[in-house]
Design an enzyme around this catalytic site. Structure first.
Site, PDB file in Angstrom:
ATOM      1  CB  THR A 288      13.830  -4.406  18.064  1.00 11.94           C
ATOM      2  OG1 THR A 288      13.148  -5.099  19.126  1.00 11.94           O
ATOM      3  CG2 THR A 288      13.215  -3.017  17.909  1.00 11.94           C
ATOM      4  CE  LYS A 289      15.491  -8.722  21.933  1.00 14.08           C
ATOM      5  NZ  LYS A 289      15.362  -9.350  23.280  1.00 14.08           N
TER       6      LYS A 289
ATOM      7  CG  ASN B 190      -2.261   0.638   0.934  1.00 14.56           C
ATOM      8  OD1 ASN B 190      -2.319   1.647   0.250  1.00 14.56           O
ATOM      9  ND2 ASN B 190      -3.324   0.066   1.470  1.00 14.56           N
TER      10      ASN B 190
ATOM     11  CB  ALA C  45      -1.486  -1.590  12.746  1.00 17.52           C
TER      12      ALA C  45
ATOM     13  CG  HIS D 245      23.690   6.338  10.977  1.00 19.13           C
ATOM     14  ND1 HIS D 245      24.463   6.652   9.883  1.00 19.13           N
ATOM     15  CD2 HIS D 245      22.406   6.393  10.559  1.00 19.13           C
ATOM     16  CE1 HIS D 245      23.675   6.912   8.855  1.00 19.13           C
ATOM     17  NE2 HIS D 245      22.418   6.758   9.241  1.00 19.13           N
TER      18      HIS D 245
END
Length: 209
Positions: free
Chosen positions: A169-170, A89, A164, A119
């Site tokens: 992060t894992k 979408n 949603a 970074h």
């Protein structure tokens, strides 16, 4: 490709620190982004043109894929590998400084972000604009809901639903529903899901045959 360009390319795709502001790299990148600009300015009726452009822009893309503009990508899809029948979408953002892999039939809701670039935490290195990249792998037949963010280096298995607004992060295993910030497994896909498609709404029997 000269030795300097080859060295930067190798660092980009091996997780090493590098300087993304290299003149030759930026020149190449701008060419891809120019083509992305053209894609985003196609008319809604120009579906065949969009399909042809995506085949040119992406590293790999299977049949039946559809991306609703606007679409954002650091390298214009040059490092993106889509299977077949992938749907996205509007406002999909692919930070494809290194490779992003997406399996067949996977769907992205609005405003999904898949990032491969990071970074250093050390401020001194950020002041010098250093960057590193880690690839992202998303499996077959997944659904990432609106506003999902996937950070560098993540692998998501097959048949996964990410709720949603989740921030992944894992790594997420196959055949689960996962939600939250940070995203965690809520439950496995189960027998209830074979009968109901939303709350108490049953899947029509003809769709199950």
């Amino acid at each position: 490709m000269d030795s300097m360009n080859a060295e930067i390319f190798q660092k980009m795709h091996s997780g090493q620190l590098y300087l993304p502001g290299d003149e030759n790299l930026m020149k190449e990148q701008l060419g891809y982004i120019d083509r992305l600009y053209d894609f985003n300015n196609t008319r809604p009726t120009e579906l065949d043109k969009r399909e042809a452009m995506l085949k040119e822009m992406f590293a790999e893309i299977g049949e039946g894929c559809y991306i609703e503009p606007p679409f954002r990508s650091n390298f214009g899809g040059h490092h993106v590998h889509f299977g077949k029948y992938v749907y996205a979408n509007f406002n999909l953002t692919l930070v494809d400084d290194t490779h992003i892999y997406v399996g067949d039939y996977t769907m992205f809701g609005p405003n999904v972000v898949i990032a491969t670039a990071g970074h250093p935490i050390l401020p001194k290195l950020r002041e010098q604009f250093y960057q590193y990249n880690a690839p992202v792998h998303i499996g077959r037949n997944c659904w990432l809901g609106a506003g999902v963010i996937v950070v560098p280096g993540i692998t998501i298995g097959d048949n996964v639903v990410i709720g949603a607004g989740s921030i992944v992060t894992k790594d997420i295993p196959s055949n689960v529903i996962a939600v939250g910030n940070p995203c965690k497994v809520l439950r496995e896909v189960n027998e209830h899901d074979r009968e109901y498609y939303f709350k108490d709404r049953k899947i029509p029997s003809e769709l199950l045959s």
